[in-house]
Design a protein around this motif. Structure first.
Motif, mmCIF file in Angstrom:
data_model
loop_
_atom_site.group_PDB
_atom_site.id
_atom_site.type_symbol
_atom_site.label_atom_id
_atom_site.label_comp_id
_atom_site.label_asym_id
_atom_site.label_seq_id
_atom_site.Cartn_x
_atom_site.Cartn_y
_atom_site.Cartn_z
ATOM 1 N N ILE A 110 44.380 17.369 1.620
ATOM 2 C CA ILE A 110 43.640 16.362 0.859
ATOM 3 C C ILE A 110 44.603 15.559 -0.038
ATOM 4 O O ILE A 110 45.608 16.079 -0.488
ATOM 5 C CB ILE A 110 42.588 17.046 -0.054
ATOM 6 C CG1 ILE A 110 41.771 18.058 0.732
ATOM 7 C CG2 ILE A 110 41.694 16.017 -0.732
ATOM 8 C CD1 ILE A 110 40.929 17.506 1.841
ATOM 9 N N GLY A 111 44.248 14.317 -0.308
ATOM 10 C CA GLY A 111 45.012 13.528 -1.285
ATOM 11 C C GLY A 111 45.944 12.546 -0.637
ATOM 12 O O GLY A 111 46.440 11.627 -1.274
ATOM 13 N N GLN A 160 35.405 12.963 0.754
ATOM 14 C CA GLN A 160 34.572 13.307 1.909
ATOM 15 C C GLN A 160 35.101 14.556 2.629
ATOM 16 O O GLN A 160 34.345 15.435 3.029
ATOM 17 C CB GLN A 160 34.507 12.128 2.878
ATOM 18 C CG GLN A 160 33.584 12.393 4.064
ATOM 19 C CD GLN A 160 33.495 11.199 4.994
ATOM 20 O OE1 GLN A 160 33.579 10.054 4.557
ATOM 21 N NE2 GLN A 160 33.345 11.445 6.269
ATOM 22 N N GLY A 162 43.773 11.488 -7.684
ATOM 23 C CA GLY A 162 43.031 10.797 -6.629
ATOM 24 C C GLY A 162 43.933 10.030 -5.698
ATOM 25 O O GLY A 162 45.158 10.090 -5.784
ATOM 26 N N LYS A 178 40.355 2.427 -6.907
ATOM 27 C CA LYS A 178 40.342 3.592 -7.791
ATOM 28 C C LYS A 178 40.692 3.209 -9.234
ATOM 29 O O LYS A 178 40.575 4.020 -10.144
ATOM 30 C CB LYS A 178 41.307 4.667 -7.278
ATOM 31 C CG LYS A 178 40.780 5.384 -6.049
ATOM 32 C CD LYS A 178 39.675 6.347 -6.450
ATOM 33 C CE LYS A 178 39.041 7.019 -5.270
ATOM 34 N NZ LYS A 178 37.857 7.809 -5.664
ATOM 35 N N GLY A 196 48.504 11.787 -10.442
ATOM 36 C CA GLY A 196 48.634 12.744 -9.329
ATOM 37 C C GLY A 196 47.920 12.271 -8.081
ATOM 38 O O GLY A 196 46.844 11.703 -8.145
ATOM 39 N N LEU A 229 46.736 21.931 -8.427
ATOM 40 C CA LEU A 229 45.722 20.981 -8.906
ATOM 41 C C LEU A 229 44.976 21.532 -10.125
ATOM 42 O O LEU A 229 44.805 20.847 -11.134
ATOM 43 C CB LEU A 229 44.741 20.669 -7.757
ATOM 44 C CG LEU A 229 43.591 19.727 -8.071
ATOM 45 C CD1 LEU A 229 44.084 18.357 -8.522
ATOM 46 C CD2 LEU A 229 42.681 19.555 -6.841
ATOM 47 N N TYR A 260 44.649 19.920 -14.138
ATOM 48 C CA TYR A 260 43.385 19.670 -14.853
ATOM 49 C C TYR A 260 43.338 20.454 -16.166
ATOM 50 O O TYR A 260 42.884 19.946 -17.186
ATOM 51 C CB TYR A 260 42.191 20.101 -14.002
ATOM 52 C CG TYR A 260 41.771 19.128 -12.922
ATOM 53 C CD1 TYR A 260 41.476 17.793 -13.226
ATOM 54 C CD2 TYR A 260 41.612 19.549 -11.603
ATOM 55 C CE1 TYR A 260 41.059 16.918 -12.233
ATOM 56 C CE2 TYR A 260 41.185 18.681 -10.611
ATOM 57 C CZ TYR A 260 40.921 17.364 -10.929
ATOM 58 O OH TYR A 260 40.493 16.495 -9.955
ATOM 59 N N GLU A 306 32.009 4.459 -7.772
ATOM 60 C CA GLU A 306 32.073 5.824 -7.238
ATOM 61 C C GLU A 306 30.648 6.268 -6.910
ATOM 62 O O GLU A 306 29.802 6.316 -7.803
ATOM 63 C CB GLU A 306 32.564 6.728 -8.353
ATOM 64 C CG GLU A 306 33.806 7.541 -8.324
ATOM 65 C CD GLU A 306 34.756 7.545 -7.187
ATOM 66 O OE1 GLU A 306 34.363 7.952 -6.094
ATOM 67 O OE2 GLU A 306 35.929 7.196 -7.377
ATOM 68 N N GLY A 329 32.125 10.975 -7.120
ATOM 69 C CA GLY A 329 33.362 11.151 -7.890
ATOM 70 C C GLY A 329 33.644 12.610 -8.204
ATOM 71 O O GLY A 329 33.365 13.088 -9.297
ATOM 72 N N GLU A 348 35.555 18.221 -11.280
ATOM 73 C CA GLU A 348 36.667 19.191 -11.238
ATOM 74 C C GLU A 348 37.308 19.294 -12.626
ATOM 75 O O GLU A 348 37.629 20.387 -13.106
ATOM 76 C CB GLU A 348 37.707 18.755 -10.199
ATOM 77 C CG GLU A 348 37.208 18.904 -8.765
ATOM 78 C CD GLU A 348 38.061 18.211 -7.705
ATOM 79 O OE1 GLU A 348 37.804 18.382 -6.525
ATOM 80 O OE2 GLU A 348 38.986 17.478 -8.061
HETATM 81 N N1 UDP Z 1 42.657 15.426 -4.343
HETATM 82 C C1 UDP Z 1 43.540 16.482 -4.153
HETATM 83 N N2 UDP Z 1 44.864 16.262 -4.339
HETATM 84 C C2 UDP Z 1 45.355 15.071 -4.708
HETATM 85 C C3 UDP Z 1 44.450 13.991 -4.904
HETATM 86 C C4 UDP Z 1 43.105 14.214 -4.710
HETATM 87 O O1 UDP Z 1 43.134 17.598 -3.835
HETATM 88 O O2 UDP Z 1 46.560 14.944 -4.858
HETATM 89 C C5 UDP Z 1 41.218 15.681 -4.179
HETATM 90 C C6 UDP Z 1 40.482 15.719 -5.516
HETATM 91 O O3 UDP Z 1 40.720 16.933 -6.162
HETATM 92 C C7 UDP Z 1 39.045 15.502 -5.072
HETATM 93 C C8 UDP Z 1 39.203 14.553 -3.899
HETATM 94 O O4 UDP Z 1 40.565 14.638 -3.464
HETATM 95 O O5 UDP Z 1 38.454 16.707 -4.655
HETATM 96 C C9 UDP Z 1 38.870 13.129 -4.279
HETATM 97 O O6 UDP Z 1 37.477 12.998 -4.324
HETATM 98 P P1 UDP Z 1 36.716 11.850 -5.120
HETATM 99 O O7 UDP Z 1 35.251 12.017 -4.831
HETATM 100 O O8 UDP Z 1 37.076 11.891 -6.557
HETATM 101 O O9 UDP Z 1 37.261 10.483 -4.518
HETATM 102 P P2 UDP Z 1 37.342 9.895 -3.011
HETATM 103 O O10 UDP Z 1 38.681 10.272 -2.472
HETATM 104 O O11 UDP Z 1 36.208 10.473 -2.225
HETATM 105 O O12 UDP Z 1 37.195 8.426 -3.183
#
Ligand code: UDP
Length: 430
Positions: free
Chosen positions: A23-24, A31, A232, A238, A263, A303, A307, A320, A323, A328
């Motif tokens: 993710i990220g 999603q 994010g 964003k 991050g 992560l 936080y 959003e 969000g 988190e």
């Molecule tokens: N996330 C992560 N590592 C990162 C950046 C984002 O795990 O370096 C995760 C974050 O913790 C969250 C998701 O990606 O669970 C982002 O979800 P959000 O609904 O905030 O935004 P979207 O990406 O769906 O627009």
């Protein structure tokens, strides 16, 4: 009819949001997290969960087993490489065919699908023409809202808007993730269709498992640092620019211990690189380089530490639907300053778990961030209230229990629409 001890099957279809991917980076975000967490939590309850996505790299395994009753299945639909989501539409009929082939080859016929994002919704509607199946749908993002806030409308817009409307009107159930998202569906998409609100969730054990002091020690921050955190994807929507400009105006800038941590993101050269370079140049223009850190993609190991270490977590998105980052952070006892839009109005209670500020208003974000950073006792109170709110409303197990209940209910209902006579997927006209 299920045999004794047999689990009810559900297929979660997430065409571009691969639940088994890191993710990220690139387009992987909320999603992917949602589908994986919901799938795993449903499997801990009494469901047999198959999560379908598109194979986006020839090296990826076809099947990833997450737990005994939960797996990701990657289907072929177009070239096995990363393709931006707006360009995926022409490959959807192939996805439908691959899904059907998988059913035949494995002797399974799903009678319940939960589709994610509009293109998977389209796939679901096609499957309903071909077999007897109930469809639940979650949008994750609504074209009707998104296109209000961007200057260049993509070619796919017309198809997307039409598909989102039909899906709302014909799916057996739409799952909105916040009352605000439901309101947008009603006012901007269609007055027809069945909608239930079930929020997104978060891992209440992982987030909030460590103190601020310990997290700072592990990450090498000092106890006196004032840490402002963004987590994010790098995407102009964003609103990272708003945050950087807000920090540039902070009254606390002169004190020397203000830190901005941004991050997320891919390796250089990958698809989010342009936005990252743009943000880095704004950081340089405002002379914030010495106090700004870009730790890259945050994962399993760190992560929750970021936080916990932060004084405030900022979610400056232009829009959003839910969000995840906000809850988190709240689960980690960290107050949130967020844009006063969409699902953030539902998750963040202004003056109780953080503050809401008008989207893209860097001066208002600066005031909100400064208010929290300059009163540590209030900051802690906001943090505790956020944690409590998440425990009460947003745990994955609680969310999956609500979804499971809805699935059973929908399975018992009469179909919204009888499978139509059409036996072939509709032609694609992008
Ligand atoms: N996330 C992560 N590592 C990162 C950046 C984002 O795990 O370096 C995760 C974050 O913790 C969250 C998701 O990606 O669970 C982002 O979800 P959000 O609904 O905030 O935004 P979207 O990406 O769906 O627009």
């Amino acid at each position: 009819m299920l045999l004794r001890g047999q689990r009810q099957r559900v297929a979660l279809i997430s065409k571009h949001g691969d639940p088994a991917i890191e993710i990220g980076k690139e387009e992987a975000g909320g999603q992917n997290v949602y589908v994986r967490q919901v799938g795993e939590a449903l499997a801990r309850q009494d469901w047999q969960v198959d999560m379908f996505t598109r194979q986006s790299d020839a090296e990826q395994p076809k099947i990833v087993q997450h737990s005994r009753h939960c797996r990701t299945i990657r289907l072929t639909a177009g070239p096995e490489t990363f393709i931006p989501r707006d360009d995926l539409f022409p490959y959807m009929p192939e996805f439908v065919r691959s899904f059907q082939r998988f059913q035949v080859e494995n002797g399974i016929e799903y009678n319940l699908i939960h589709t994610h994002y509009w293109m998977s919704g389209w796939i679901g509607m096609e499957l309903k023409k071909l077999q007897s199946v109930k469809q639940l749908h979650t949008y994750h993002s609504l074209g009707a809202v998104k296109y209000q806030s961007i200057s260049t409308i993509p070619l796919i817009a017309k198809t997307r808007l039409a598909s989102e409307k039909t899906c709302l009107e014909t799916a057996d159930r739409i799952v909105a993730t916040s009352p605000q998202e439901m309101e947008h569906m009603r006012s901007l998409v269609s007055p027809h269709g069945n909608i239930d609100v079930i929020p997104c969730g978060t891992d209440v054990h992982r987030f909030g498992s460590i103190s601020q002091t310990r997290a700072r020690q592990l990450l090498g921050f000092s106890p006196d640092d004032k840490i402002v955190l963004y987590v994010g994807r790098f995407d102009p929507r964003k609103g990272i620019e708003t945050l950087v400009r807000a920090v540039g105006q902070s009254k606390l800038r002169g004190e020397g211990n203000l830190k901005l941590v941004i991050g997320g993101g891919s390796r250089p050269g990958q698809s989010d690189g342009i936005e990252r370079e743009r943000i880095e140049s704004i950081v340089a223009e405002l002379g914030l380089q010495d106090m700004t850190l870009f730790p890259g993609r945050l994962g399993e190991d760190n992560l929750h530490l970021y936080y916990a270490a932060a004084d405030v977590s900022v979610v400056p998105s232009h829009y959003e639907p839910f969000g995840l980052v906000a809850i988190e952070a709240m689960a980690s006892n960290t107050p949130v300053v967020a844009s006063d839009v969409g699902g953030l109005q539902y998750t963040v209670v202004s003056e109780e778990t953080g503050l809401l500020a008008p989207a893209q208003d860097d001066a208002a974000f600066a005031v909100a961030i400064d208010r929290i950073l300059s009163d540590s006792e209030w900051r802690d109170r906001l943090g505790r209230a956020g944690r409590q709110r998440v425990e009460e409303k947003f745990s994955w197990n609680g969310v999956a229990a609500q979804l499971g209940k809805l699935y059973h209910k929908v399975l018992k209902e009469k179909p919204v629409e009888k499978p139509a006579a059409v036996k072939k997927p509709s032609p694609v006209s992008a």
